[in-house]
Scaffold this motif. Structure first.
Motif, PDB file in Angstrom:
ATOM      1  N   ALA A  55       0.844  -1.203   0.000  1.00 24.63           N
ATOM      2  CA  ALA A  55       0.000   0.000   0.000  1.00 24.63           C
ATOM      3  C   ALA A  55       0.877   1.251   0.000  1.00 24.63           C
ATOM      4  O   ALA A  55       0.638   2.183  -0.782  1.00 24.63           O
ATOM      5  CB  ALA A  55      -0.931  -0.010   1.207  1.00 24.63           C
ATOM      6  N   ASP A  56       1.918   1.270   0.844  1.00 29.24           N
ATOM      7  CA  ASP A  56       2.809   2.438   0.873  1.00 29.24           C
ATOM      8  C   ASP A  56       3.459   2.638  -0.491  1.00 29.24           C
ATOM      9  O   ASP A  56       3.512   3.748  -1.015  1.00 29.24           O
ATOM     10  CB  ASP A  56       3.908   2.253   1.936  1.00 29.24           C
ATOM     11  CG  ASP A  56       3.331   2.299   3.346  1.00 29.24           C
ATOM     12  OD1 ASP A  56       2.167   2.738   3.490  1.00 29.24           O
ATOM     13  OD2 ASP A  56       4.032   1.858   4.292  1.00 29.24           O
ATOM     14  N   PHE A  57       3.917   1.530  -1.084  1.00 26.68           N
ATOM     15  CA  PHE A  57       4.566   1.626  -2.391  1.00 26.68           C
ATOM     16  C   PHE A  57       3.579   2.164  -3.437  1.00 26.68           C
ATOM     17  O   PHE A  57       3.919   3.006  -4.262  1.00 26.68           O
ATOM     18  CB  PHE A  57       5.107   0.253  -2.822  1.00 26.68           C
ATOM     19  CG  PHE A  57       5.810   0.292  -4.142  1.00 26.68           C
ATOM     20  CD1 PHE A  57       7.165   0.601  -4.208  1.00 26.68           C
ATOM     21  CD2 PHE A  57       5.117   0.071  -5.336  1.00 26.68           C
ATOM     22  CE1 PHE A  57       7.811   0.681  -5.446  1.00 26.68           C
ATOM     23  CE2 PHE A  57       5.757   0.149  -6.561  1.00 26.68           C
ATOM     24  CZ  PHE A  57       7.111   0.459  -6.604  1.00 26.68           C
ATOM     25  N   SER A  58       2.336   1.669  -3.386  1.00 27.44           N
ATOM     26  CA  SER A  58       1.329   2.080  -4.372  1.00 27.44           C
ATOM     27  C   SER A  58       1.034   3.567  -4.266  1.00 27.44           C
ATOM     28  O   SER A  58       0.868   4.252  -5.283  1.00 27.44           O
ATOM     29  CB  SER A  58       0.025   1.298  -4.163  1.00 27.44           C
ATOM     30  OG  SER A  58       0.272  -0.080  -4.309  1.00 27.44           O
ATOM     31  N   THR A  59       0.992   4.061  -3.050  1.00 29.03           N
ATOM     32  CA  THR A  59       0.731   5.497  -2.858  1.00 29.03           C
ATOM     33  C   THR A  59       1.911   6.314  -3.382  1.00 29.03           C
ATOM     34  O   THR A  59       1.727   7.252  -4.158  1.00 29.03           O
ATOM     35  CB  THR A  59       0.506   5.791  -1.353  1.00 29.03           C
ATOM     36  OG1 THR A  59      -0.538   4.938  -0.898  1.00 29.03           O
ATOM     37  CG2 THR A  59       0.142   7.236  -1.117  1.00 29.03           C
ATOM     38  N   GLU A  60       3.109   5.912  -2.984  1.00 30.06           N
ATOM     39  CA  GLU A  60       4.300   6.692  -3.366  1.00 30.06           C
ATOM     40  C   GLU A  60       4.542   6.685  -4.870  1.00 30.06           C
ATOM     41  O   GLU A  60       5.087   7.627  -5.425  1.00 30.06           O
ATOM     42  CB  GLU A  60       5.551   6.112  -2.681  1.00 30.06           C
ATOM     43  CG  GLU A  60       5.658   6.492  -1.219  1.00 30.06           C
ATOM     44  CD  GLU A  60       6.520   5.503  -0.432  1.00 30.06           C
ATOM     45  OE1 GLU A  60       7.360   4.816  -1.054  1.00 30.06           O
ATOM     46  OE2 GLU A  60       6.318   5.418   0.800  1.00 30.06           O
ATOM     47  N   ASN A  61       4.133   5.621  -5.549  1.00 29.70           N
ATOM     48  CA  ASN A  61       4.445   5.486  -6.980  1.00 29.70           C
ATOM     49  C   ASN A  61       3.223   5.644  -7.880  1.00 29.70           C
ATOM     50  O   ASN A  61       3.276   5.302  -9.051  1.00 29.70           O
ATOM     51  CB  ASN A  61       5.139   4.157  -7.239  1.00 29.70           C
ATOM     52  CG  ASN A  61       6.512   4.116  -6.588  1.00 29.70           C
ATOM     53  OD1 ASN A  61       7.476   4.616  -7.147  1.00 29.70           O
ATOM     54  ND2 ASN A  61       6.581   3.592  -5.385  1.00 29.70           N
ATOM     55  N   GLN A  62       2.155   6.176  -7.318  1.00 27.96           N
ATOM     56  CA  GLN A  62       0.929   6.418  -8.094  1.00 27.96           C
ATOM     57  C   GLN A  62       0.517   5.225  -8.941  1.00 27.96           C
ATOM     58  O   GLN A  62       0.323   5.333 -10.157  1.00 27.96           O
ATOM     59  CB  GLN A  62       1.113   7.669  -8.961  1.00 27.96           C
ATOM     60  CG  GLN A  62       1.214   8.896  -8.102  1.00 27.96           C
ATOM     61  CD  GLN A  62       1.814  10.074  -8.826  1.00 27.96           C
ATOM     62  OE1 GLN A  62       2.033  10.043 -10.028  1.00 27.96           O
ATOM     63  NE2 GLN A  62       2.096  11.110  -8.086  1.00 27.96           N
ATOM     64  N   ILE A  63       0.409   4.094  -8.272  1.00 23.72           N
ATOM     65  CA  ILE A  63       0.002   2.863  -8.957  1.00 23.72           C
ATOM     66  C   ILE A  63      -1.475   2.977  -9.341  1.00 23.72           C
ATOM     67  O   ILE A  63      -2.310   3.409  -8.548  1.00 23.72           O
ATOM     68  CB  ILE A  63       0.257   1.639  -8.035  1.00 23.72           C
ATOM     69  CG1 ILE A  63       1.756   1.448  -7.789  1.00 23.72           C
ATOM     70  CG2 ILE A  63      -0.375   0.367  -8.604  1.00 23.72           C
ATOM     71  CD1 ILE A  63       2.602   1.186  -9.015  1.00 23.72           C
ATOM     72  N   ASP A  64      -1.786   2.583 -10.593  1.00 24.76           N
ATOM     73  CA  ASP A  64      -3.164   2.670 -11.096  1.00 24.76           C
ATOM     74  C   ASP A  64      -3.877   1.319 -11.078  1.00 24.76           C
ATOM     75  O   ASP A  64      -5.094   1.262 -11.253  1.00 24.76           O
ATOM     76  CB  ASP A  64      -3.151   3.177 -12.551  1.00 24.76           C
ATOM     77  CG  ASP A  64      -2.524   4.555 -12.641  1.00 24.76           C
ATOM     78  OD1 ASP A  64      -3.035   5.467 -11.977  1.00 24.76           O
ATOM     79  OD2 ASP A  64      -1.504   4.707 -13.360  1.00 24.76           O
ATOM     80  N   MET A  65      -3.105   0.231 -10.957  1.00 29.67           N
ATOM     81  CA  MET A  65      -3.751  -1.086 -10.960  1.00 29.67           C
ATOM     82  C   MET A  65      -2.765  -2.104 -10.365  1.00 29.67           C
ATOM     83  O   MET A  65      -1.567  -2.046 -10.639  1.00 29.67           O
ATOM     84  CB  MET A  65      -4.108  -1.490 -12.404  1.00 29.67           C
ATOM     85  CG  MET A  65      -4.751  -2.854 -12.529  1.00 29.67           C
ATOM     86  SD  MET A  65      -5.607  -3.058 -14.110  1.00 29.67           S
ATOM     87  CE  MET A  65      -4.240  -3.062 -15.266  1.00 29.67           C
ATOM     88  N   ILE A  66      -3.315  -3.024  -9.571  1.00 27.10           N
ATOM     89  CA  ILE A  66      -2.496  -4.113  -9.021  1.00 27.10           C
ATOM     90  C   ILE A  66      -2.972  -5.413  -9.649  1.00 27.10           C
ATOM     91  O   ILE A  66      -4.173  -5.665  -9.744  1.00 27.10           O
ATOM     92  CB  ILE A  66      -2.621  -4.188  -7.483  1.00 27.10           C
ATOM     93  CG1 ILE A  66      -2.088  -2.893  -6.860  1.00 27.10           C
ATOM     94  CG2 ILE A  66      -1.883  -5.406  -6.920  1.00 27.10           C
ATOM     95  CD1 ILE A  66      -2.073  -2.876  -5.346  1.00 27.10           C
ATOM     96  N   VAL A  67      -2.031  -6.232 -10.092  1.00 30.78           N
ATOM     97  CA  VAL A  67      -2.368  -7.517 -10.708  1.00 30.78           C
ATOM     98  C   VAL A  67      -1.723  -8.609  -9.848  1.00 30.78           C
ATOM     99  O   VAL A  67      -0.513  -8.579  -9.608  1.00 30.78           O
ATOM    100  CB  VAL A  67      -1.829  -7.583 -12.161  1.00 30.78           C
ATOM    101  CG1 VAL A  67      -2.215  -8.904 -12.812  1.00 30.78           C
ATOM    102  CG2 VAL A  67      -2.339  -6.398 -12.978  1.00 30.78           C
ATOM    103  N   VAL A  68      -2.550  -9.541  -9.379  1.00 29.52           N
ATOM    104  CA  VAL A  68      -2.049 -10.559  -8.455  1.00 29.52           C
ATOM    105  C   VAL A  68      -1.802 -11.860  -9.218  1.00 29.52           C
ATOM    106  O   VAL A  68      -2.723 -12.410  -9.830  1.00 29.52           O
ATOM    107  CB  VAL A  68      -3.054 -10.802  -7.305  1.00 29.52           C
ATOM    108  CG1 VAL A  68      -2.451 -11.743  -6.268  1.00 29.52           C
ATOM    109  CG2 VAL A  68      -3.484  -9.492  -6.670  1.00 29.52           C
TER     110      VAL A  68
END
Ligand code: AMP
Ligand code: GLY
Length: 432
Positions: A55-68
């Motif tokens: 979550a921290d990484f996604s916020t810092e790097n403006q992630i638009d989509m996570i693929v599992v």
């Protein structure tokens, strides 16, 4: 889009390869990835189950989509974690909710689900420590062989096909009373043995709509002629010639539609891939198991056959718009050969230097995917797992796809390398 992909196997290298080929991918990060994903995306050293760090990484790097990629984060609730997150709740996560992941995480749940929604599968009963005696009686009423399944995830080892009553009784005792697979065998499903030929059908869904992706056949045993121990998968072929349009239509009507409908009726959010392991018994499909992700190595044979934009597909899944996505499938054949470390699936060593990788991984008639690999501090590529590489050959038919796969395989080497030389032969024999 900035995309974060979770996982580190051949499946994830194939996902990454497909994602970066799309003009809709701005930047791809892979947590934690392997040496193959490092060559086309940015690996980050975060575990797929460290949700706070993701979550921290996604916020810092403006992630638009996570693929599992793998099942473990799904079964542990990665999708629910993000959908309940105070600031990241609208970030699309491609992978089902924890409730949906029970289709793979609990055999008892998936069998109950199939029974409730009339999905064809083997007859079964579930037993616990408290009903051990009833389990023994039940075994005695079955015909041989008998299939015993640990309810929970057991690293692919939780299914036992017993050829005698004594073997089945001893195994039931070990599982229920002696915790053979830890908590995973607190419950045991005992089911009827299904005859036929196995294959897997893959479905992409946004929870309401679905698209059926190319089917594949995988090769689970370590030895040629399907002998020896079970593995994570030694090869794959797509398409599967005996899965004709008629058969796939039966799968769609009897399995895919009631499954998606059942998930909706149970109010189980399911955005992601559904992998249906099937037995084809005389042209009739029966579900062996559901998995809540793509297969490995099937993905390495299936994804190269998807011609339409893969990021668009993922985005359509994540935004509930799969009905307006045009899925385009290539008619060529892909065959995948998995190269493993000597000793696998038993003990094996890591850290062997891999030779023969110094040319582009993606050429017109073959693609080399990394699975268990890593880059050493000196920049060498080393083995880092049991399944090390997955090489996919592409051809107009199985013969030519196999030729392309095996000629590429011959260029790669390390101390202890092993692979099956008979991938696809059974399918070839069936059609010849
Ligand atoms: P699973 O872990 O559920 O994928 O099962 C592993 C393998 O066991 C499957 O791929 C099948 O080859 C086999 N298997 C599982 N259940 C059955 C069944 N009811 N009848 C025959 N084979 C089965
Ligand atoms: N190849 C089988 C699996 O991914 O479970």
């Amino acid at each position: 889009m900035n995309i974060l992909l979770l996982g580190s196997g051949g499946r994830e290298h194939a996902f990454a390869w497909k994602i970066v080929s799309s003009p809709n991918c701005k930047q791809l990060f892979v947590a934690p990835g392997n040496a193959g994903t490092a060559s086309i995306a940015k690996n980050i050293s975060i575990s797929p189950t460290d949700f706070n760090a993701l979550a921290d990484f996604s916020t810092e790097n403006q992630i638009d989509m996570i693929v599992v990629g793998p099942e473990e984060p799904l079964v542990k609730g990665v999708t629910d974690f993000f959908s309940n997150h105070p600031t990241l709740h609208s970030l699309p996560v491609i992978g089902p909710s924890q409730a949906g992941a029970q289709l793979e995480g609990s055999k008892d749940f998936s069998k109950q689900f199939m029974q409730k929604y009339d999905v064809p599968t083997a007859a079964y009963e579930t037993f616990t420590k408290d009903t051990f005696k009833e389990g023994i009686d039940f075994i005695r009423q079955q015909s041989l062989p008998i299939v015993l399944k640990a309810d929970g995830l057991a690293a692919g080892k939780g299914v036992l096909i017993c050829q005698s009553f004594t073997e089945a009784e001893d195994s039931l005792k070990e599982m229920l009373l002696e915790s053979k697979f830890g908590k995973a065998s607190d419950k045991v499903v005992i089911e009827q043995f299904l005859k036929g030929i196995e294959l897997s059908v893959f479905v992409a869904t946004d929870g309401n709509h679905y698209k059926i992706l190319p089917e594949a056949k995988d090769y689970k045993r370590i030895g040629e002629g399907d002998t020896g121990l079970n593995t994570g998968g030694m090869g794959a072929v797509s398409p599967v010639p005996f899965a004709d349009a008629d058969f796939i239509k039966k799968v769609e009507d009897r399995i895919v539609k009631p499954t998606i409908q059942g998930l909706k009726e149970e109010n189980i959010p399911y955005v992601g891939f559904l992998f249906i392991g099937l037995m084809n018994d005389g042209g009739e499909p029966y579900v062996i198991e559901y998995n809540v992700r793509m297969g490995d190595p099937e993905t390495e044979a299936v994804l190269p056959r998807i011609n339409s934009d893969f990021v668009d597909l993922l985005h359509a899944m994540g935004t509930g718009k799969l009905d307006s996505y045009d899925l385009e499938i290539a008619s060529y054949t892909c065959t995948t050969v998995v190269l493993v470390a000597g000793g696998y699936p038993g003990d094996y060593v890591k850290g062997k230097k891999i030779e023969g990788l110094d040319f582009p991984s993606d050429i017109s008639d073959s693609i080399l995917f990394h699975a268990g690999t890593k880059i050493s501090e000196y920049g060498e590529i080393l083995t880092n797992g049991g399944r090390v590489l997955a090489i996919t050959g592409i051809g107009k038919d199985i013969d030519s796809a196999l030729e392309n796969a095996y000629s590429r395989v011959a260029e790669v080497c390390w101390d202890g390398i092993y692979y099956r030389k008979d991938i696809g032969q059974d399918v070839l024999n069936l059609i010849k």
